[in-house]
Design a protein around this motif. Structure first.
Motif, PDB file in Angstrom:
ATOM      1  N   PRO A  30      53.480 -44.824 -10.569  1.00 46.65           N
ATOM      2  CA  PRO A  30      54.471 -43.945  -9.942  1.00 46.65           C
ATOM      3  C   PRO A  30      54.158 -42.464  -9.977  1.00 46.65           C
ATOM      4  CG  PRO A  30      55.258 -44.709 -12.073  1.00 46.65           C
ATOM      5  CD  PRO A  30      53.998 -45.464 -11.799  1.00 46.65           C
ATOM      6  N   VAL A  31      53.225 -42.036 -10.855  1.00 46.61           N
ATOM      7  CA  VAL A  31      52.924 -40.606 -10.969  1.00 46.61           C
ATOM      8  C   VAL A  31      51.423 -40.406 -10.814  1.00 46.61           C
ATOM      9  CG1 VAL A  31      53.212 -38.500 -12.316  1.00 46.61           C
ATOM     10  CG2 VAL A  31      54.803 -40.419 -12.649  1.00 46.61           C
ATOM     11  N   VAL A  32      51.022 -39.743  -9.745  1.00 48.96           N
ATOM     12  CA  VAL A  32      49.611 -39.465  -9.477  1.00 48.96           C
ATOM     13  C   VAL A  32      49.459 -37.978  -9.194  1.00 48.96           C
ATOM     14  CG1 VAL A  32      47.643 -39.881  -7.946  1.00 48.96           C
ATOM     15  CG2 VAL A  32      49.161 -41.781  -8.578  1.00 48.96           C
ATOM     16  N   TRP A  33      48.558 -37.341  -9.917  1.00 49.79           N
ATOM     17  CA  TRP A  33      48.235 -35.932  -9.680  1.00 49.79           C
ATOM     18  C   TRP A  33      46.789 -35.826  -9.210  1.00 49.79           C
ATOM     19  CZ3 TRP A  33      50.400 -32.174 -13.966  1.00 49.79           C
ATOM     20  CH2 TRP A  33      51.789 -32.342 -14.061  1.00 49.79           C
ATOM     21  N   VAL A  34      46.567 -34.973  -8.235  1.00 50.96           N
ATOM     22  CA  VAL A  34      45.229 -34.678  -7.745  1.00 50.96           C
ATOM     23  C   VAL A  34      44.934 -33.205  -8.016  1.00 50.96           C
ATOM     24  CG1 VAL A  34      43.686 -34.622  -5.750  1.00 50.96           C
ATOM     25  CG2 VAL A  34      45.407 -36.429  -5.933  1.00 50.96           C
ATOM     26  N   VAL A  35      43.765 -32.930  -8.588  1.00 49.89           N
ATOM     27  CA  VAL A  35      43.323 -31.544  -8.773  1.00 49.89           C
ATOM     28  C   VAL A  35      42.206 -31.291  -7.782  1.00 49.89           C
ATOM     29  CG1 VAL A  35      42.420 -29.807 -10.350  1.00 49.89           C
ATOM     30  CG2 VAL A  35      43.928 -31.619 -11.221  1.00 49.89           C
ATOM     31  N   ASP A  36      42.507 -30.512  -6.755  1.00 50.43           N
ATOM     32  CA  ASP A  36      41.511 -30.156  -5.748  1.00 50.43           C
ATOM     33  C   ASP A  36      40.665 -29.002  -6.288  1.00 50.43           C
ATOM     34  OD1 ASP A  36      40.474 -28.483  -3.449  1.00 50.43           O
ATOM     35  OD2 ASP A  36      41.236 -30.200  -2.338  1.00 50.43           O
ATOM     36  N   ASP A  37      39.386 -29.295  -6.506  1.00 50.86           N
ATOM     37  CA  ASP A  37      38.500 -28.343  -7.178  1.00 50.86           C
ATOM     38  C   ASP A  37      37.775 -27.447  -6.171  1.00 50.86           C
ATOM     39  OD1 ASP A  37      37.053 -27.098  -9.209  1.00 50.86           O
ATOM     40  OD2 ASP A  37      35.500 -28.643  -9.254  1.00 50.86           O
ATOM     41  N   GLY A  38      38.561 -26.696  -5.395  1.00 52.37           N
ATOM     42  CA  GLY A  38      37.972 -25.761  -4.436  1.00 52.37           C
ATOM     43  C   GLY A  38      37.273 -26.431  -3.273  1.00 52.37           C
ATOM     44  N   SER A  39      37.793 -27.540  -2.784  1.00 52.73           N
ATOM     45  CA  SER A  39      37.166 -28.247  -1.661  1.00 52.73           C
ATOM     46  C   SER A  39      37.173 -27.390  -0.401  1.00 52.73           C
ATOM     47  CB  SER A  39      37.899 -29.559  -1.379  1.00 52.73           C
ATOM     48  OG  SER A  39      37.782 -30.459  -2.452  1.00 52.73           O
ATOM     49  N   ASN A  40      36.149 -27.567   0.426  1.00 48.85           N
ATOM     50  CA  ASN A  40      36.094 -26.860   1.708  1.00 48.85           C
ATOM     51  C   ASN A  40      35.743 -27.810   2.850  1.00 48.85           C
ATOM     52  OD1 ASN A  40      33.357 -27.352   1.304  1.00 48.85           O
ATOM     53  ND2 ASN A  40      32.876 -25.225   0.777  1.00 48.85           N
ATOM     54  N   ASP A  41      36.041 -29.100   2.662  1.00 47.31           N
ATOM     55  CA  ASP A  41      35.712 -30.103   3.682  1.00 47.31           C
ATOM     56  C   ASP A  41      36.924 -30.536   4.501  1.00 47.31           C
ATOM     57  OD1 ASP A  41      37.090 -31.479   1.741  1.00 47.31           O
ATOM     58  OD2 ASP A  41      35.736 -33.220   1.729  1.00 47.31           O
ATOM     59  N   GLY A  42      38.055 -29.838   4.317  1.00 40.94           N
ATOM     60  CA  GLY A  42      39.270 -30.188   5.049  1.00 40.94           C
ATOM     61  C   GLY A  42      40.175 -31.159   4.318  1.00 40.94           C
ATOM     62  N   SER A  43      39.716 -31.688   3.180  1.00 43.24           N
ATOM     63  CA  SER A  43      40.528 -32.680   2.473  1.00 43.24           C
ATOM     64  C   SER A  43      41.768 -32.059   1.831  1.00 43.24           C
ATOM     65  CB  SER A  43      39.688 -33.394   1.415  1.00 43.24           C
ATOM     66  OG  SER A  43      39.152 -32.479   0.475  1.00 43.24           O
ATOM     67  N   THR A  44      41.730 -30.763   1.533  1.00 41.08           N
ATOM     68  CA  THR A  44      42.883 -30.110   0.903  1.00 41.08           C
ATOM     69  C   THR A  44      44.106 -30.202   1.795  1.00 41.08           C
ATOM     70  OG1 THR A  44      41.355 -28.543  -0.135  1.00 41.08           O
ATOM     71  CG2 THR A  44      43.695 -27.999  -0.191  1.00 41.08           C
ATOM     72  N   ALA A  45      43.939 -29.902   3.067  1.00 42.02           N
ATOM     73  CA  ALA A  45      45.068 -29.944   3.991  1.00 42.02           C
ATOM     74  C   ALA A  45      45.627 -31.356   4.114  1.00 42.02           C
ATOM     75  CB  ALA A  45      44.631 -29.419   5.363  1.00 42.02           C
ATOM     76  N   SER A  46      44.743 -32.345   4.138  1.00 37.86           N
ATOM     77  CA  SER A  46      45.203 -33.735   4.231  1.00 37.86           C
ATOM     78  C   SER A  46      45.998 -34.126   2.996  1.00 37.86           C
ATOM     79  CB  SER A  46      44.000 -34.668   4.396  1.00 37.86           C
ATOM     80  OG  SER A  46      43.304 -34.385   5.586  1.00 37.86           O
ATOM     81  N   LEU A  47      45.536 -33.691   1.831  1.00 33.51           N
ATOM     82  CA  LEU A  47      46.254 -33.996   0.593  1.00 33.51           C
ATOM     83  C   LEU A  47      47.590 -33.267   0.532  1.00 33.51           C
ATOM     84  CD1 LEU A  47      43.242 -33.895  -1.892  1.00 33.51           C
ATOM     85  CD2 LEU A  47      44.667 -35.889  -1.410  1.00 33.51           C
ATOM     86  N   GLN A  48      47.620 -32.028   1.003  1.00 33.12           N
ATOM     87  CA  GLN A  48      48.882 -31.290   1.016  1.00 33.12           C
ATOM     88  C   GLN A  48      49.909 -31.984   1.914  1.00 33.12           C
ATOM     89  OE1 GLN A  48      47.213 -27.518   2.224  1.00 33.12           O
ATOM     90  NE2 GLN A  48      47.436 -26.632   0.168  1.00 33.12           N
TER      91      GLN A  48
END
Length: 249
Positions: A30-48
């Protein structure tokens, strides 16, 4: 909702596979955290976008790439502040078995002072160089801990107790990149945290399947060599205590 254990996924330029990984983890916990480590491949926006529609998913975005260990430490500190006591770490690229999350969490809840280490079961697609090369790191890790029982020093599918790992990481400048996984288990063993090993399959995805690898053979093996040099020197200083501990058990 778990009040003590969460899934922590460090992520750096994982490609589209990260969404599948996160959704698979959320289906199991039930609880999942993702730490985006400065990605620049567009995955940050998808995760947001995914986090905005899922209250069980929390996203931490770091301003620049600092390495897996640094991403895990950022997650540990935030999780501790939120009152959590344990994290299950898993890679963002789909190599780790999300279906085993409940089993690993249950093992941790039954032995909260221990760390639960995934012991990889390789498929036929696993590169022989990677499978055989990790035996060197495993041998050193077991020697440096007087064979406390580290099944695999490099496999990142694990449950850590937050407090001792955070104390260890705050006390040194290393453990911030690819050296995080093996150094974490060795130093936790030195701190008296017992390892419990559980088999877990690992998948090496092809590029066609969306597999992404940031492993660089020369660079990362130099990093591992320097890490084991540090650990060996630390082992020599701790040898009397480790021998006493082994004698008592």
């Amino acid at each position: 909702m778990s009040a003590t254990h969460l899934v922590l996924i460090p992520s750096y330029n994982p490609g589209p596979a990260v969404l599948t990984t996160v959704q698979a983890a959320r289906a199991q916990w039930p609880v999942v955290w993702v730490v985006d480590d400065g990605s620049n491949d567009g995955s940050t926006a998808s995760l947001q976008e995914l986090a905005a529609s899922d209250p069980g998913l929390h996203l931490i975005v770091l301003p620049r790439n600092s390495g897996k260990g640094a991403a895990v430490l950022a997650g540990l500190e935030a999780a501790a502040t939120a009152g959590f006591t344990h994290v299950l770490t898993m890679d963002a690229d789909g190599q780790h078995p999300a279906a085993l999350i409940p089993d690993f969490m249950a093992a941790s809840q039954a032995a909260p002072a221990a760390m639960i280490l995934g012991k990889p079961v390789f498929g036929p697609e696993a590169p022989a160089l990677r499978v055989n090369g990790r035996k060197v790191s495993n041998g050193w890790a077991n020697f440096e801990t007087l064979w406390m029982g580290i099944g695999d020093s490099l496999y990142g599918f694990r449950v850590y107790p937050i407090a001792p790992l955070m104390r260890i990481m705050r006390g040194r400048r290393w453990m911030r990149r690819f050296d995080f996984d093996p150094e974490a288990v060795v130093r936790l063993c030195w701190a008296g945290v017992q390892p419990i090993n559980k088999d877990a399959p690992v998948r090496y995805l092809s590029a066609e399947e969306g597999g992404v690898s940031h492993f660089r053979y020369l660079r990362d093996n130099i990093l591992l060599t320097w890490m084991h040099t540090r650990l060996f020197l630390g082992f020599l200083g701790r040898l009397p205590l480790l021998l006493l501990r082994r004698w008592r058990t």
